[in-house]
Scaffold this motif. Structure first.
Motif, PDB file in Angstrom:
ATOM      1  N   LYS A 264       0.837  -1.203   0.000  1.00 37.79           N
ATOM      2  CA  LYS A 264       0.000   0.000   0.000  1.00 37.79           C
ATOM      3  C   LYS A 264       0.873   1.255   0.000  1.00 37.79           C
ATOM      4  CE  LYS A 264      -3.027   2.231   2.952  1.00 37.79           C
ATOM      5  NZ  LYS A 264      -3.878   2.100   4.106  1.00 37.79           N
ATOM      6  N   ARG A 266       3.641   1.687  -1.404  1.00 37.83           N
ATOM      7  CA  ARG A 266       4.157   1.908  -2.762  1.00 37.83           C
ATOM      8  C   ARG A 266       3.061   1.943  -3.821  1.00 37.83           C
ATOM      9  NH1 ARG A 266       9.942   1.573  -3.216  1.00 37.83           N
ATOM     10  NH2 ARG A 266      10.455   2.780  -1.376  1.00 37.83           N
ATOM     11  N   MET A 267       1.799   1.906  -3.373  1.00 35.90           N
ATOM     12  CA  MET A 267       0.665   1.950  -4.294  1.00 35.90           C
ATOM     13  C   MET A 267       0.757   0.848  -5.349  1.00 35.90           C
ATOM     14  SD  MET A 267      -1.665   4.280  -3.588  1.00 35.90           S
ATOM     15  CE  MET A 267      -1.630   3.728  -1.893  1.00 35.90           C
ATOM     16  N   TYR A 313      -9.169   2.953  -2.351  1.00 35.68           N
ATOM     17  CA  TYR A 313      -8.299   2.611  -3.497  1.00 35.68           C
ATOM     18  C   TYR A 313      -8.934   1.500  -4.328  1.00 35.68           C
ATOM     19  CZ  TYR A 313      -4.978   4.879  -0.348  1.00 35.68           C
ATOM     20  OH  TYR A 313      -4.362   5.762   0.504  1.00 35.68           O
ATOM     21  N   LEU A 316      -6.860  -0.389  -6.954  1.00 37.72           N
ATOM     22  CA  LEU A 316      -5.752  -1.228  -6.466  1.00 37.72           C
ATOM     23  C   LEU A 316      -6.243  -2.420  -5.646  1.00 37.72           C
ATOM     24  CD1 LEU A 316      -3.325   1.595  -5.243  1.00 37.72           C
ATOM     25  CD2 LEU A 316      -3.219   0.326  -7.388  1.00 37.72           C
ATOM     26  N   TYR A 317      -7.277  -2.170  -4.839  1.00 38.03           N
ATOM     27  CA  TYR A 317      -7.661  -3.212  -3.866  1.00 38.03           C
ATOM     28  C   TYR A 317      -9.150  -3.531  -3.869  1.00 38.03           C
ATOM     29  CZ  TYR A 317      -3.122  -1.536  -2.399  1.00 38.03           C
ATOM     30  OH  TYR A 317      -1.813  -1.150  -2.397  1.00 38.03           O
TER      31      TYR A 317
END
Ligand SMILES: NC(=O)c1ccc[n+]([C@@H]2O[C@H](COP(=O)([O-])OP(=O)(O)OC[C@H]3O[C@@H](n4cnc5c(N)ncnc54)[C@H](O)[C@@H]3O)[C@@H](O)[C@H]2O)c1
Length: 442
Positions: A264, A266-267, A313, A316-317
């Protein structure tokens, strides 16, 4: 709130009684470990309270005492142990059966000491732990009666062992999955439910109730609901007793709460996380029952959701496939293998994989946590901290929090929270890691 002067903390005078619920692999590894350390036969590795230091003030001040020298913790020499277990084996026999510690190296030299620890009859009911059968159990018409017998155990231990303070750590089996219901909402409904033998009141809750009624802090090392219900939380607040849980954070979940925050930070995206465990100890056997496994599964699954915040996010998630399996595999004994396959993705969505294969020793990881919890809960009590001790969430897989707060799972945030609480207790400055003063001189 404590000002810069810190908190008034009663000294750790006299002996500290550590009452353990369960005398299985974790408890015996903890007790035998402490005794080996006391006799200079080993080091308390894994224990932050014993091995850790804490930085105070600016980096240039070079003040980093050991935690145990900074805060007034009970000395290991002052710990006295007792346990409850439905299985009548003394601590020596139980430790040999658990097969964690090397018999000749760590058990034979302290055999007399371990044989002296014989389990008190347990408040036990097989309905809640299907895979166990116990003969060393309390009898009573109602759950309330069993709770009163537990209270009596605490009182007589105080007297017979001559201890000035007591803490209780739940190191017993994982019970079947229970959700909070009407019986758990207030002390009145809870006590009535005990009298009516309501199935909503699990044995673990009787120990927690007994602890609070006897002014004893209670830490829950299993994922059981236990003290995570309004009735007992209110009781803890009212009687000014520290409580906390749930579920020791030892192997796989500890790794998860280190790795997920890194992704997370580092995205980096996460597509899936598949965790398997094979273990062959009694805990593994208990968790082989689907109802006990469900309790553990909930505890292990929660961490990613809170760390990754998919609502914030979604790209991403928002679509993570997370699976946790625990398989009972006798040949491994306590030496669990926790295997993780992690599918992440980076720049423009390109996939990558990480594999973690943790060949760990469950009770070797848990024992120092039991020690730290016993010492820090005792400290909390002497510092008049009461109710949920969120600053100790560092040690738990699914930390209890105040109502309305989400739990903080990131191991390093938990670590900072713990150390900052110790600084706050002692009236030292909080460390924010800003550090601009090293560069921008007034
Ligand atoms: N070792 C780890 O890494 C780890 C991590 C997180 C949580 N835990 C939890 O810690 C607990 C202990 O693990 P373990 O490996 O020592 O298991 P274990 O099976 O060796 O020991 C548990 C003991 O608790 C006893 N017990 C069950 N119900 C009881 C009751 N009502 N009252 C008193 N005693 C009771 C059992 O008879 C058994 O001897 C388990 O719930 C486990 O899930 C362990």
């Amino acid at each position: 709130m404590a000002g810069e002067a810190g908190r008034d903390i009663a000294p750790a005078k006299g002996k500290l009684g550590v009452m353990l619920v369960g005398l299985g692999a974790v408890s015996t590894t903890f007790i035998a470990g402490v005794e080996n350390v006391r006799r200079g036969r080993g080091l308390p590795i894994g224990s932050l309270s014993q091995m850790g230091t804490i930085r105070l003030g600016k980096r240039t001040e070079k003040r980093s005492p050991k935690i145990k020298e900074f805060v007034p913790l009970a000395d290991l020499q002052d710990l006295v142990f007792v346990a409850w277990d439905p299985i009548p084996d003394d601590a020596y026999t139980a430790a040999v059966k658990a097969g964690v510690l090397e018999r000749h190296e760590h058990l034979e030299p302290i055999k007399d000491f371990l044989q002296g620890i014989k389990p008190l009859p347990a408040a036990f009911d097989q309905y809640y732990v299907k895979r166990l059968q116990g003969t060393n159990v309390k009898r009573g018409k109602t759950k309330r009666e069993l709770a009163e017998q537990l209270r009596e155990d605490i009182r007589s231990f105080r007297k017979s062992a001559g201890v000035s303070r007591v803490v209780i750590v739940w190191c017993a089996s994982t019970e079947v999955f229970i959700t909070p219901g009407p019986a758990h909402q207030s002390l009145a409904t809870f006590e009535k439910a005990m009298e009516q033998n309501d199935p909503a009141i699990a044995p673990s809750m009787l120990y927690a109730y007994a602890a609070l009624m006897e002014s004893v802090p209670f830490a829950n090392g299993a994922p059981n609901l236990t003290v995570d219900v309004p009735a007992l939380q209110d009781l803890a607040e009212e009687r000014k007793i520290p409580i906390g849980g749930k579920d020791f954070k030892t192997g796989q979940t500890m790794m998860k709460t280190v790795l997920a925050p890194a992704f997370k930070a580092r995205m980096l995206g996460l597509a899936g996380w598949y965790s398997t465990n094979i273990l062959g100890n009694r805990d593994g056997e208990v968790l082989d029952d689907p109802e006990s496994f469900k309790t553990k599964e909930e505890s292990k699954l929660g961490v990613l959701e809170y760390i990754l915040q998919p609502d914030q996010y979604p790209e991403l998630y928002g679509n993570v496939f997370h699976k946790v399996r625990i398989n009972y595999y006798p040949p491994r004994g306590d030496n669990k293998e926790g295997w993780d396959n992690i599918d992440i993705f980076g720049w423009l969505g390109y996939p990558m994989q990480i594999k973690v294969d943790f060949l760990c020793r469950d009770s070797i990881l848990a024992a120092p946590i039991v020690l730290d919890l016993a010492l820090f809960f005792d400290l909390a009590q002497r510092a008049r901290l009461s109710g949920i001790q969120e600053w100790l969430s560092f040690y738990f897989k699914s930390p209890q929090t105040a109502p309305g707060l989400y739990p903080e799972h990131d191991l390093f945030i938990q670590h900072t929270k713990l150390k900052n609480t110790l600084r706050w207790l002692m009236g030292e400055e909080q460390i924010t890691h800003l550090g601009i003063e090293y560069y921008e001189k007034a």
